[in-house]
Design a protein around this motif. Structure first.
Motif, PDB file in Angstrom:
ATOM      1  N   ASP A  15      72.954  52.196  40.528  1.00 54.96           N
ATOM      2  CA  ASP A  15      72.593  51.352  41.671  1.00 54.96           C
ATOM      3  C   ASP A  15      73.442  50.095  41.570  1.00 54.96           C
ATOM      4  OD1 ASP A  15      71.554  49.589  43.513  1.00 54.96           O
ATOM      5  OD2 ASP A  15      69.511  49.621  42.741  1.00 54.96           O
ATOM      6  N   SER A  16      74.429  49.967  42.455  1.00 59.34           N
ATOM      7  CA  SER A  16      75.307  48.801  42.391  1.00 59.34           C
ATOM      8  C   SER A  16      74.559  47.498  42.634  1.00 59.34           C
ATOM      9  CB  SER A  16      76.451  48.943  43.409  1.00 59.34           C
ATOM     10  OG  SER A  16      75.944  49.250  44.697  1.00 59.34           O
ATOM     11  N   GLY A  17      73.371  47.581  43.264  1.00 59.18           N
ATOM     12  CA  GLY A  17      72.548  46.393  43.456  1.00 59.18           C
ATOM     13  C   GLY A  17      71.716  46.027  42.248  1.00 59.18           C
ATOM     14  N   GLY A  18      71.699  46.888  41.250  1.00 62.07           N
ATOM     15  CA  GLY A  18      71.056  46.570  39.975  1.00 62.07           C
ATOM     16  C   GLY A  18      69.564  46.768  39.893  1.00 62.07           C
ATOM     17  N   GLY A  19      68.911  47.194  40.977  1.00 65.91           N
ATOM     18  CA  GLY A  19      67.454  47.236  40.968  1.00 65.91           C
ATOM     19  C   GLY A  19      66.832  48.568  40.641  1.00 65.91           C
ATOM     20  N   ALA A  20      67.583  49.642  40.757  1.00 66.89           N
ATOM     21  CA  ALA A  20      67.010  50.973  40.560  1.00 66.89           C
ATOM     22  C   ALA A  20      67.971  51.834  39.743  1.00 66.89           C
ATOM     23  CB  ALA A  20      66.722  51.626  41.907  1.00 66.89           C
ATOM     24  N   ALA A 244      52.985  44.337  35.757  1.00 66.66           N
ATOM     25  CA  ALA A 244      53.442  42.978  35.431  1.00 66.66           C
ATOM     26  C   ALA A 244      54.769  42.661  36.104  1.00 66.66           C
ATOM     27  CB  ALA A 244      53.566  42.816  33.921  1.00 66.66           C
ATOM     28  N   THR A 245      55.664  43.655  36.188  1.00 67.71           N
ATOM     29  CA  THR A 245      56.970  43.403  36.804  1.00 67.71           C
ATOM     30  C   THR A 245      56.848  43.141  38.301  1.00 67.71           C
ATOM     31  OG1 THR A 245      57.460  45.740  37.311  1.00 67.71           O
ATOM     32  CG2 THR A 245      58.110  44.916  35.119  1.00 67.71           C
ATOM     33  N   ILE A 246      55.811  43.687  38.924  1.00 66.04           N
ATOM     34  CA  ILE A 246      55.594  43.462  40.358  1.00 66.04           C
ATOM     35  C   ILE A 246      54.841  42.153  40.595  1.00 66.04           C
ATOM     36  CG2 ILE A 246      54.449  44.357  42.435  1.00 66.04           C
ATOM     37  CD1 ILE A 246      54.879  47.179  41.308  1.00 66.04           C
ATOM     38  N   ALA A 247      53.788  41.934  39.805  1.00 72.37           N
ATOM     39  CA  ALA A 247      52.950  40.750  40.001  1.00 72.37           C
ATOM     40  C   ALA A 247      53.695  39.447  39.707  1.00 72.37           C
ATOM     41  CB  ALA A 247      51.707  40.848  39.116  1.00 72.37           C
ATOM     42  N   ASN A 248      54.685  39.510  38.843  1.00 76.54           N
ATOM     43  CA  ASN A 248      55.449  38.318  38.466  1.00 76.54           C
ATOM     44  C   ASN A 248      56.890  38.489  38.941  1.00 76.54           C
ATOM     45  OD1 ASN A 248      53.392  36.903  36.466  1.00 76.54           O
ATOM     46  ND2 ASN A 248      53.383  39.081  36.020  1.00 76.54           N
ATOM     47  N   GLY A 249      57.051  38.566  40.249  1.00 79.69           N
ATOM     48  CA  GLY A 249      58.321  38.953  40.844  1.00 79.69           C
ATOM     49  C   GLY A 249      59.405  37.891  40.806  1.00 79.69           C
ATOM     50  N   GLY A 255      66.449  42.277  51.057  1.00 77.79           N
ATOM     51  CA  GLY A 255      65.652  43.414  51.501  1.00 77.79           C
ATOM     52  C   GLY A 255      64.534  43.739  50.531  1.00 77.79           C
ATOM     53  N   HIS A 256      64.443  45.022  50.160  1.00 82.01           N
ATOM     54  CA  HIS A 256      63.454  45.458  49.167  1.00 82.01           C
ATOM     55  C   HIS A 256      63.964  45.021  47.795  1.00 82.01           C
ATOM     56  CE1 HIS A 256      60.975  47.811  51.909  1.00 82.01           C
ATOM     57  NE2 HIS A 256      62.081  48.299  52.433  1.00 82.01           N
ATOM     58  N   GLY A 257      63.511  43.860  47.334  1.00 85.31           N
ATOM     59  CA  GLY A 257      64.034  43.269  46.109  1.00 85.31           C
ATOM     60  C   GLY A 257      63.620  44.016  44.853  1.00 85.31           C
ATOM     61  N   PRO A 258      64.320  43.759  43.744  1.00 84.97           N
ATOM     62  CA  PRO A 258      64.042  44.436  42.476  1.00 84.97           C
ATOM     63  C   PRO A 258      62.834  43.854  41.756  1.00 84.97           C
ATOM     64  CG  PRO A 258      65.778  42.845  42.161  1.00 84.97           C
ATOM     65  CD  PRO A 258      65.477  42.840  43.638  1.00 84.97           C
ATOM     66  N   LEU A 259      62.365  44.582  40.771  1.00 87.72           N
ATOM     67  CA  LEU A 259      61.271  44.124  39.926  1.00 87.72           C
ATOM     68  C   LEU A 259      61.770  43.097  38.906  1.00 87.72           C
ATOM     69  CD1 LEU A 259      59.626  47.583  39.103  1.00 87.72           C
ATOM     70  CD2 LEU A 259      59.250  46.127  41.095  1.00 87.72           C
ATOM     71  N   ASN A 260      60.831  42.381  38.325  1.00 91.48           N
ATOM     72  CA  ASN A 260      61.140  41.427  37.256  1.00 91.48           C
ATOM     73  C   ASN A 260      60.971  42.156  35.927  1.00 91.48           C
ATOM     74  OD1 ASN A 260      61.372  39.344  35.457  1.00 91.48           O
ATOM     75  ND2 ASN A 260      59.575  38.224  36.156  1.00 91.48           N
ATOM     76  N   HIS A 261      62.043  42.776  35.442  1.00 93.48           N
ATOM     77  CA  HIS A 261      61.938  43.646  34.273  1.00 93.48           C
ATOM     78  C   HIS A 261      61.592  42.904  32.986  1.00 93.48           C
ATOM     79  CE1 HIS A 261      64.018  46.544  36.957  1.00 93.48           C
ATOM     80  NE2 HIS A 261      63.266  47.398  36.288  1.00 93.48           N
ATOM     81  N   TRP A 262      61.802  41.610  32.942  1.00 95.05           N
ATOM     82  CA  TRP A 262      61.440  40.876  31.731  1.00 95.05           C
ATOM     83  C   TRP A 262      60.128  40.109  31.904  1.00 95.05           C
ATOM     84  CZ3 TRP A 262      65.661  39.731  34.786  1.00 95.05           C
ATOM     85  CH2 TRP A 262      65.663  38.506  35.437  1.00 95.05           C
ATOM     86  N   ALA A 263      59.277  40.585  32.823  1.00 93.60           N
ATOM     87  CA  ALA A 263      58.007  39.902  33.090  1.00 93.60           C
ATOM     88  C   ALA A 263      57.136  39.794  31.843  1.00 93.60           C
ATOM     89  CB  ALA A 263      57.242  40.634  34.189  1.00 93.60           C
ATOM     90  N   GLY A 264      57.085  40.870  31.055  1.00 88.16           N
ATOM     91  CA  GLY A 264      56.261  40.832  29.845  1.00 88.16           C
ATOM     92  C   GLY A 264      56.708  39.755  28.892  1.00 88.16           C
ATOM     93  N   ARG A 265      58.014  39.663  28.689  1.00 92.53           N
ATOM     94  CA  ARG A 265      58.561  38.627  27.797  1.00 92.53           C
ATOM     95  C   ARG A 265      58.290  37.233  28.364  1.00 92.53           C
ATOM     96  NH1 ARG A 265      64.937  38.420  26.830  1.00 92.53           N
ATOM     97  NH2 ARG A 265      64.611  40.642  27.101  1.00 92.53           N
ATOM     98  N   GLN A 266      58.437  37.104  29.694  1.00 94.61           N
ATOM     99  CA  GLN A 266      58.226  35.837  30.357  1.00 94.61           C
ATOM    100  C   GLN A 266      56.780  35.366  30.209  1.00 94.61           C
ATOM    101  OE1 GLN A 266      59.771  35.738  34.379  1.00 94.61           O
ATOM    102  NE2 GLN A 266      58.197  34.305  35.013  1.00 94.61           N
TER     103      GLN A 266
END
Length: 272
Positions: A15-20, A244-249, A255-266
């Motif tokens: 995914d060149s947009g990095g989200g998926a 957690a990645t959705i709740a802490n976006g 558009g349909h933005g990506p998840l916050n993959h480091w939400a747990g660490r954050q």
């Protein structure tokens, strides 16, 4: 000791947009303390607004990627995502049968968030007949479950029926994701190989920042399996991580933005 660290493999498209896709898979596995390797099956041109083009990799290159990974790394769990077309699916299946890569998570990616088709129509039967029987766990969303189970899903009862039909197709464990519903709770139906079934739920968050949710859930499950977790624990931990990645976006893209993959660490850093 060499290869003692948990390692997992994603077999999917970029995914060149990095989200998926592969990008989301690697981020997820890394955040869950697993080293991630990849076999790229397709390359897409996409961002949060949608997919504009994609190209499947030559089957010889897919074969060579599998060989390179298997010769050097000790993969403990593997997942599939976007597989593009029937020939690519057949090539992936042959390599999964050739190499011991641990338990297999199958995320049957068919349609992108923006509506672009990521799996050719004639490849659906190949996925159903040849890939599903290899799956340790199958993780379809509602539209994917409807296609694979060949039925309409309208409520919790039909979600459960779909889960049983998909298990009958050969997948040992099945999680039918309810993220496409409109209720206040995002509930997924889980059917295990031993006959046990249960629901995993989380409050629904009103956001359009959900690009890559399916990739992230399947990758988190794969990471947990690579660390030695049992299937039920892997599912429960993965669900908490994705929630957690959705709740802490994060605000990325238009558009349909990506998840916050480091939400747990954050969240941990905020507590500390």
């Amino acid at each position: 000791m060499v290869n003692d660290f948990p390692q997992a493999l994603t077999i999917a498209g970029t995914d060149s947009g990095g989200g998926a896709g592969v990008m989301a898979d690697i981020k997820t596995m890394q955040e869950n303390h697993v080293f991630a390797a990849a076999v790229v099956v397709a390359v897409t041109a996409q961002n949060t607004l949608g997919v504009t083009d994609f190209m499947a990799m030559p089957t010889k290159l897919i074969d060579e990627q599998f060989k390179a990974v298997a010769e050097d790394l000790q993969i403990r769990a593997v997942k599939t995502g976007m597989l593009a077309d029937s020939q690519s699916v057949k090539t992936v299946v042959a390599n999964l049968q050739k190499y011991d890569l641990g338990p297999l998570t199958v995320d049957p990616v068919m349609i992108a968030k923006g509506g672009a088709r990521l799996l050719a129509e004639d490849a659906i039967a190949t996925v159903r007949d040849e890939l599903l029987p290899l799956a340790t766990i199958l993780t379809p969303n509602l539209p994917e479950a409807e296609v694979l189970a060949e039925m309409h899903i309208r409520d919790e009862a039909t979600m459960q029926l779909a889960g049983h039909r998909l298990q009958e197709l050969g997948a040992k464990n099945v999680i039918v994701k309810g993220g496409h519903e409109t209720s206040d709770t995002a509930s997924d139906f889980v059917l295990l190989e031993n006959g046990e079934s249960f629901w995993v739920s989380a409050p629904r968050v009103e956001t359009k920042r959900t690009h890559g949710t399916g990739d992230t859930l399947s990758s988190a499950i794969t990471a947990e399996l690579a660390k030695g977790a049992d299937i039920k624990t892997a599912i429960q931990r993965a669900k908490r991580y994705v929630s957690a990645t959705i709740a802490n976006g994060i605000e990325v893209g238009h558009g349909h933005g990506p998840l916050n993959h480091w939400a747990g660490r954050q969240l941990k850093e905020e507590k500390d």
